[in-house]
Design an enzyme around this catalytic site. Structure first.
Site, short mmCIF file in Angstrom:
data_model
loop_
_atom_site.label_atom_id
_atom_site.label_comp_id
_atom_site.label_asym_id
_atom_site.label_seq_id
_atom_site.Cartn_x
_atom_site.Cartn_y
_atom_site.Cartn_z
N GLU A 436 0.84 -1.20 0.00
CA GLU A 436 0.00 0.00 0.00
C GLU A 436 0.87 1.26 0.00
O GLU A 436 1.68 1.47 0.90
CB GLU A 436 -0.88 -0.01 1.26
CG GLU A 436 -1.68 1.25 1.48
CD GLU A 436 -2.34 1.30 2.86
OE1 GLU A 436 -2.93 2.35 3.17
OE2 GLU A 436 -2.23 0.33 3.62
N ASP A 515 -1.04 -0.97 5.77
CA ASP A 515 -0.96 -0.36 7.10
C ASP A 515 -1.87 -1.09 8.09
O ASP A 515 -2.91 -1.63 7.71
CB ASP A 515 -1.40 1.11 7.04
CG ASP A 515 -0.41 1.98 6.27
OD1 ASP A 515 0.72 1.51 6.04
OD2 ASP A 515 -0.77 3.11 5.89
N ASP A 517 -4.23 -0.34 10.01
CA ASP A 517 -5.33 0.53 10.41
C ASP A 517 -6.56 0.18 9.59
O ASP A 517 -6.56 -0.79 8.82
CB ASP A 517 -4.96 2.01 10.25
CG ASP A 517 -4.60 2.38 8.80
OD1 ASP A 517 -4.86 1.56 7.89
OD2 ASP A 517 -4.06 3.48 8.59
N ASP A 519 -8.05 1.73 7.05
CA ASP A 519 -7.83 1.82 5.60
C ASP A 519 -7.07 0.62 5.07
O ASP A 519 -7.37 0.08 4.00
CB ASP A 519 -7.07 3.11 5.25
CG ASP A 519 -8.00 4.32 5.20
OD1 ASP A 519 -9.23 4.11 5.17
OD2 ASP A 519 -7.50 5.45 5.20
#
Length: 653
Positions: A436, A515, A517, A519
């Site tokens: 990402e 990541d 998180d 997202d």
């Protein structure tokens, strides 16, 4: 079934029906050979093996209720109201038939054709394997008005089978405690068991399966419990799978017949999506690699629909050649057949090889579908119109692919320009990281081992293929880059097809690295949706993984430790900070880009230190439902799912 029929059944089912094939010694030494693996998958397989025996009793007509309980100590109890395992003397083994079934591998009634016409269970290792892999197991049999009991430790009986009471019921009750020295995971997941019990209830209409979790108390003080029961079987199953999609035709085309000695049950629905979702089962086993029954279904569907469309002159205006794929776009189907002696093959031994089954399924589906189309001309026209649209989209997809391959800036060998490839050309050792963001991609490129690790940075969130027409994926740069980098082609010998060809797959490890998180989790799901819908073979053959970057770097003086969970972080604080959070410096990693190349290599990419989660396709029908619910158009089911699961999930991790 009446008690009299049950008693007659009991008299025909005795020690002489129990045949012994081989001993039990190797199970504890090589458990993965017998149950697949020793992680969560193998742990739950123990329950399936015991439940399969009860299902076999149900298929034979002697059982209609199975109770599965997760006990407070994480042991499992399975009780049915079947005939009960025979307890009389087994001449060859010179002991009770119950002890033979429980302590000898491959011993059971399913090897005697007079006892069970068909039986489930993929590995066929039976309840003795469960016994061998449990520290303790207690078996009770309710039969002949009496309760018989025997207990075991690691597969060895503690005493001979004995009477311990009287009873008015019949059946078998098994309780076992999985061996923590063998399994890497020993905590049972209610959701995993519920998924399989739901599936079994749909596949076996009229059987009630109760799942209870004594570890979880509801608000009213009762224990968590669900009852799985289906009146209409596959008709309800296909509606469940399709519940978050828009139906093209509201009817379920249902087939339940026997052809050439093979019971065939099929349920078909058409929806407005662009995917083909066919789930096939043999004796309750999910044949994720398909086989002869699936080939027979596809052949009948294509032939019957094409003949109907041609006879009614519906294809003349289309001006496009129709292929088999086009007839299956927007199709959801469940195929369930029963075979006395199934022959499994393929990578995961879940591909049916029995040739006689193809003709039986072909005949059954062809006859029923012809009848439906003739009786429902309005619905038939809607289906054929959908087929023509699919053909036109397929031609557009080919043109989009060809256009992209001509225009896109490629590096050497026809690869995407953003791909930092590895020097090795051996797919067995090569890894592709789908990373990402460009900044994290830069760190990954610098930190990697260039010999066997390739990096493909992805910009933002890739196309949600659940909502897109087939050809739109090939117009998406990020999706197309993934397809090109992997070396995946669609169709064989230049033929237009949605069937992915992974024969020239360039990496046998594909690692999604995003990541830690919300997202990042969304991007994980988008990429997994792409793989599941467009090239599921990569998942089926175990090549797809998710990287798990650490959440924290904890330091106290010269001591540094990466922590992947809050529990690990707390342990560091307790050990080095005397329990005081202020005494320890904690760095929270919000994104991969916050790590320098050395840190990214050390924590997330180095095969010696990293933690990879392998993506399994444990239950294709449930995965189909979940992906369509999470990534589709219907907001309601997705909101319900998030509300139900948000309290249990750390959505920032």
């Amino acid at each position: 079934m009446t008690e009299e029929e049950k008693i007659n059944g009991e008299s025909n089912y005795s020690a002489s029906n129990i045949q012994v094939l081989e001993g039990l010694e190797a199970v504890r030494k090589r458990p993965a050979m017998y149950i697949g693996d020793i992680s969560s998958k193998g742990l739950h397989h123990l329950v399936y093996e015991v439940v399969d025996n009860s299902i076999d009793e149900a298929l034979a007509g002697y059982c209609d209720h199975i109770e599965v309980t997760i006990n407070e100590d994480n042991s499992i109890t399975v009780q049915d109201n079947g005939r009960g395992i025979p307890v009389d003397f087994h001449e060859k083994e010179q002991k009770s038939a119950l002890e033979v079934v429980m302590t000898v591998l491959h011993a059971g009634g399913k090897f005697d054709k007079g006892s069970y016409k068909v039986s489930g269970g993929l590995h066929g290792v039976g309840v003795s394997c469960v016994n061998a892999l449990s520290t303790h197991m207690t078996t009770q049999v309710f039969r002949n008005g009496k309760i018989y009991q025997q207990e075991y430790e690691c597969g060895h009986p503690l005493y001979s089978v004995k009477e311990v009471g009287t009873t008015a019921i019949t059946g078998t009750r098994q309780q076992f405690w999985p061996d923590a020295t063998i399994f890497t995971e020993t905590v049972y997941s209610y959701d995993i068991l519920a998924t399989r019990m739901r599936e079994l209830a749909y596949l076996n209409a009229g059987i009630k399966i109760t799942l209870t979790d004594l570890r979880v108390k509801e608000e009213d003080g009762s224990c968590k419990q669900e009852v799985f029961y289906s009146v209409e079987g596959l008709k309800e199953f296909v509606r469940y799978i399709d519940s978050s999609r828009e139906h093209l035709v509201n009817d379920v085309i249902y087939i339940n017949t026997e052809k050439q000695g093979t019971p065939v049950e099929v349920a078909i629905m058409y929806n407005t999506s662009y995917n083909e979702n066919i789930h096939s089962y043999v004796n309750n086993i999910n044949t994720i690699e398909g086989g002869t029954h699936l080939a027979g279904f596809r052949r009948a569907l294509t032939r019957t629909l094409k003949k109907y469309a041609e006879d009614n002159k519906m294809l003349e205006k289309a001006k496009v050649e129709i292929s088999g794929d086009d007839f299956r776009e927007g199709l959801t189907a469940v195929i369930s057949i029963k075979v006395a002696e199934p022959q499994f093959e393929g990578q995961t031994k879940t591909k049916l090889g029995n040739n006689e089954v193809m003709g039986a399924v072909d005949q059954a589906v062809g006859e029923a579908l012809s009848y439906y189309l003739e009786e429902h001309p309005k619905e038939a026209k809607m289906i054929v119109d959908k087929v023509i649209l699919a053909a036109q989209a397929r031609v557009a997809a080919r043109k989009a692919r060809e256009s992209v391959q001509r225009k896109s800036p490629m590096s050497g060998g026809g690869m995407p320009g953003k791909l930092a490839d590895c020097s090795s050309k051996d797919p067995e050792e090569c890894e592709l990281f789908l990373v990402e963001g460009d900044s994290a991609g830069g760190s990954a490129k610098q930190g990697r081992n260039r010999t066997f690790q390739a990096i493909l940075p992805l910009r933002g969130k890739i196309l949600n293929v659940e909502k897109a027409m087939w050809h739109k994926a090939f117009e998406s740069d990020e999706v197309n880059n993934i397809i090109q980098a992997l070396g995946i082609r669609f169709g064989v010998d230049g033929e237009d097809s949605k069937e992915a060809n992974i024969d020239k797959l360039r990496y046998k490890k594909v690692i999604i690295m995003t990541d830690a998180d919300v997202d990042g989790s969304h991007i994980d799901t988008l990429i997994m949706t792409l793989f599941f819908r467009y090239f599921p073979q990569v998942i089926q053959q175990g090549y797809l993984y998710i990287a798990t970057p650490p959440l924290y770097l904890c330091t106290k003086g010269k001591v540094k430790e990466y922590c992947w969970t809050d529990q690990q972080r707390q342990k560091f604080i307790d050990t080095y900070g005397g329990g005081s959070e202020n005494a320890v410096h904690t760095q929270r990693y919000k994104g991969l880009g916050e790590m320098n190349p050395e840190q990214l290599w050390e924590t997330t990419m180095n095969p010696e230190n990293r933690m990879l989660k392998q993506v399994h396709l444990e239950n294709a029908a449930e995965a189909d439902y979940t992906f369509s619910m999470l990534m589709g158009e219907d907001v309601g089911p997705r909101r319900d799912f998030i509300e139900k699961n948000a309290t249990y999930a750390n959505i920032d991790a």
